[in-house]
Design a protein around this motif. Sequence first.
Motif, mmCIF file in Angstrom:
data_model
loop_
_atom_site.group_PDB
_atom_site.id
_atom_site.type_symbol
_atom_site.label_atom_id
_atom_site.label_comp_id
_atom_site.label_asym_id
_atom_site.label_seq_id
_atom_site.Cartn_x
_atom_site.Cartn_y
_atom_site.Cartn_z
ATOM 1 N N GLU A 11 0.819 -1.216 0.000
ATOM 2 C CA GLU A 11 0.000 0.000 0.000
ATOM 3 C C GLU A 11 0.854 1.269 0.000
ATOM 4 O OE1 GLU A 11 -3.128 -0.313 -0.317
ATOM 5 O OE2 GLU A 11 -3.387 -2.441 0.179
ATOM 6 N N LEU A 12 2.187 1.127 0.032
ATOM 7 C CA LEU A 12 3.080 2.286 0.058
ATOM 8 C C LEU A 12 2.841 3.245 -1.108
ATOM 9 C CD1 LEU A 12 5.568 3.865 1.118
ATOM 10 C CD2 LEU A 12 6.985 2.327 -0.278
ATOM 11 N N PRO A 13 2.777 2.782 -2.368
ATOM 12 C CA PRO A 13 2.566 3.747 -3.458
ATOM 13 C C PRO A 13 1.236 4.471 -3.356
ATOM 14 C CG PRO A 13 2.305 1.505 -4.253
ATOM 15 C CD PRO A 13 2.891 1.408 -2.878
ATOM 16 N N LEU A 14 0.219 3.795 -2.862
ATOM 17 C CA LEU A 14 -1.077 4.445 -2.711
ATOM 18 C C LEU A 14 -1.001 5.575 -1.694
ATOM 19 C CD1 LEU A 14 -4.066 4.505 -3.434
ATOM 20 C CD2 LEU A 14 -4.466 2.788 -1.673
ATOM 21 N N LEU A 15 -0.289 5.352 -0.594
ATOM 22 C CA LEU A 15 -0.117 6.397 0.414
ATOM 23 C C LEU A 15 0.636 7.590 -0.160
ATOM 24 C CD1 LEU A 15 -0.292 7.378 3.344
ATOM 25 C CD2 LEU A 15 1.806 6.100 3.817
ATOM 26 N N ILE A 16 1.681 7.320 -0.942
ATOM 27 C CA ILE A 16 2.457 8.410 -1.532
ATOM 28 C C ILE A 16 1.610 9.223 -2.499
ATOM 29 C CG2 ILE A 16 4.411 8.911 -3.050
ATOM 30 C CD1 ILE A 16 5.865 6.554 -1.825
ATOM 31 N N VAL A 17 0.835 8.554 -3.332
ATOM 32 C CA VAL A 17 -0.008 9.257 -4.303
ATOM 33 C C VAL A 17 -1.070 10.093 -3.595
ATOM 34 C CG1 VAL A 17 -1.703 8.920 -6.147
ATOM 35 C CG2 VAL A 17 0.422 7.611 -6.153
ATOM 36 N N LEU A 18 -1.667 9.569 -2.545
ATOM 37 C CA LEU A 18 -2.683 10.326 -1.811
ATOM 38 C C LEU A 18 -2.069 11.560 -1.149
ATOM 39 C CD1 LEU A 18 -4.868 7.546 -0.142
ATOM 40 C CD2 LEU A 18 -5.437 8.996 -2.079
ATOM 41 N N LEU A 19 -0.872 11.422 -0.604
ATOM 42 C CA LEU A 19 -0.204 12.582 -0.019
ATOM 43 C C LEU A 19 0.126 13.624 -1.091
ATOM 44 C CD1 LEU A 19 2.267 10.884 2.507
ATOM 45 C CD2 LEU A 19 0.162 12.122 3.032
ATOM 46 N N LEU A 64 -1.628 14.046 -3.915
ATOM 47 C CA LEU A 64 -2.900 14.646 -4.315
ATOM 48 C C LEU A 64 -3.375 15.673 -3.295
ATOM 49 C CD1 LEU A 64 -4.839 11.517 -5.654
ATOM 50 C CD2 LEU A 64 -3.886 13.393 -7.001
ATOM 51 N N ALA A 65 -3.081 15.416 -2.025
ATOM 52 C CA ALA A 65 -3.472 16.351 -0.973
ATOM 53 C C ALA A 65 -2.528 17.538 -0.869
ATOM 54 C CB ALA A 65 -3.538 15.629 0.364
ATOM 55 N N GLY A 66 -1.439 17.551 -1.646
ATOM 56 C CA GLY A 66 -0.497 18.661 -1.614
ATOM 57 C C GLY A 66 0.494 18.609 -0.478
ATOM 58 N N VAL A 67 0.602 17.473 0.195
ATOM 59 C CA VAL A 67 1.519 17.364 1.328
ATOM 60 C C VAL A 67 2.957 17.182 0.860
ATOM 61 C CG1 VAL A 67 2.076 16.033 3.399
ATOM 62 C CG2 VAL A 67 -0.317 16.447 2.780
ATOM 63 N N VAL A 68 3.166 16.394 -0.186
ATOM 64 C CA VAL A 68 4.500 16.120 -0.692
ATOM 65 C C VAL A 68 4.481 16.241 -2.209
ATOM 66 C CG1 VAL A 68 4.092 13.630 -0.845
ATOM 67 C CG2 VAL A 68 6.425 14.475 -0.624
ATOM 68 N N ASP A 103 1.677 16.655 -10.600
ATOM 69 C CA ASP A 103 2.258 17.988 -10.402
ATOM 70 C C ASP A 103 2.268 18.792 -11.694
ATOM 71 O OD1 ASP A 103 2.593 17.419 -7.769
ATOM 72 O OD2 ASP A 103 4.772 17.139 -7.858
ATOM 73 N N ARG A 104 2.555 18.119 -12.826
ATOM 74 C CA ARG A 104 2.516 18.824 -14.112
ATOM 75 C C ARG A 104 1.098 19.274 -14.446
ATOM 76 N NH1 ARG A 104 6.277 14.705 -15.612
ATOM 77 N NH2 ARG A 104 4.574 13.499 -16.526
ATOM 78 N N ARG A 105 0.125 18.416 -14.182
ATOM 79 C CA ARG A 105 -1.269 18.792 -14.435
ATOM 80 C C ARG A 105 -1.687 19.956 -13.543
ATOM 81 N NH1 ARG A 105 -5.816 17.927 -11.843
ATOM 82 N NH2 ARG A 105 -4.710 16.636 -10.308
ATOM 83 N N ARG A 106 -1.267 19.929 -12.296
ATOM 84 C CA ARG A 106 -1.602 21.012 -11.376
ATOM 85 C C ARG A 106 -0.933 22.322 -11.788
ATOM 86 N NH1 ARG A 106 -0.351 19.281 -5.488
ATOM 87 N NH2 ARG A 106 -2.089 17.872 -5.950
#
Length: 277
Positions: free
Chosen positions: A168-176, A178-182, A236-239
């Motif tokens: 589940e590590l990649p899912l956690l990274i992607v969610l962070l 998307l939330a703008g944390v990292v 990040d590019r889309r944002r």
Amino acid sequence: MPLVEHLRELRSRLLKALLALVLATAVAFVFFDPVFDVLKRPYCRLPVAHQLGDRCTLVVTGILDAFFLRLKVSLIVGTILSSPVWLYQLWSFVTPGLHRHERRWSLTFLATAVPLFLAGSAVAYLTLDRGLALLLGFTPEGVTNLIRVNDYLSYVTLMLLVFGASFELPLLIVLLNLAGVVSAARLRASWRGVVFGIVVFAAVATPSQDPFTMLALATPMTALFGAALLVAAANDRRRARRGAASPYAALGDDETSPLDPAPSPLDERADATGFTG
């Protein structure tokens, strides 16, 4: 809803989830023999499993151990079989309190988390015999391995859970992200530390702590981290493109945006109906 209504809904959904778990556990209890054959197959592929005869042998030492073994295996399988029901009940209870974009993120999380967990468990199952062979290979000559079935089942369950949760590590990274944390740039700059942390985690988290099992966990986790990094970079590019197209892109962080005098759709509807409450 008032608090009492929330508690009633929670009780209703918990009862439905518990009923599904009980029914699935009962079905698994009936089909215990084929399920247990699948679970012990990695051990049965080892030569040490046949030291006491032609059949694959595990040991039961207590009078009630056989019954609790059936109950434990049935509960594990029942939890997996009933997961669509209790995940849906959890989703239905949480969804009304979320905004539309939060619901979309949560639905994506659920749709991605289950396949990743199953993939991790599958990798663990495929590597069980290698780890067991390495550990049992240290047995000196003249010594017979008498492995209790409860110990073996605990080892298998822990391996499946550790590998499944680690995927589940990649899912956690992607969610962070998307939330703008990292950001992807920050992840890219610290990839060496992340890979080192993955290796350390794999060495500590695996129950057997043998090199083969450690690499079997660390290698796919590193590959999944790379995939998550690519998804974060694309987001990040889309944002950045969306921010550049915004009319407020030229404003600084401490500047106030101009007021828009145009009425919103809600104001227009209120003027037409005469209701402004």
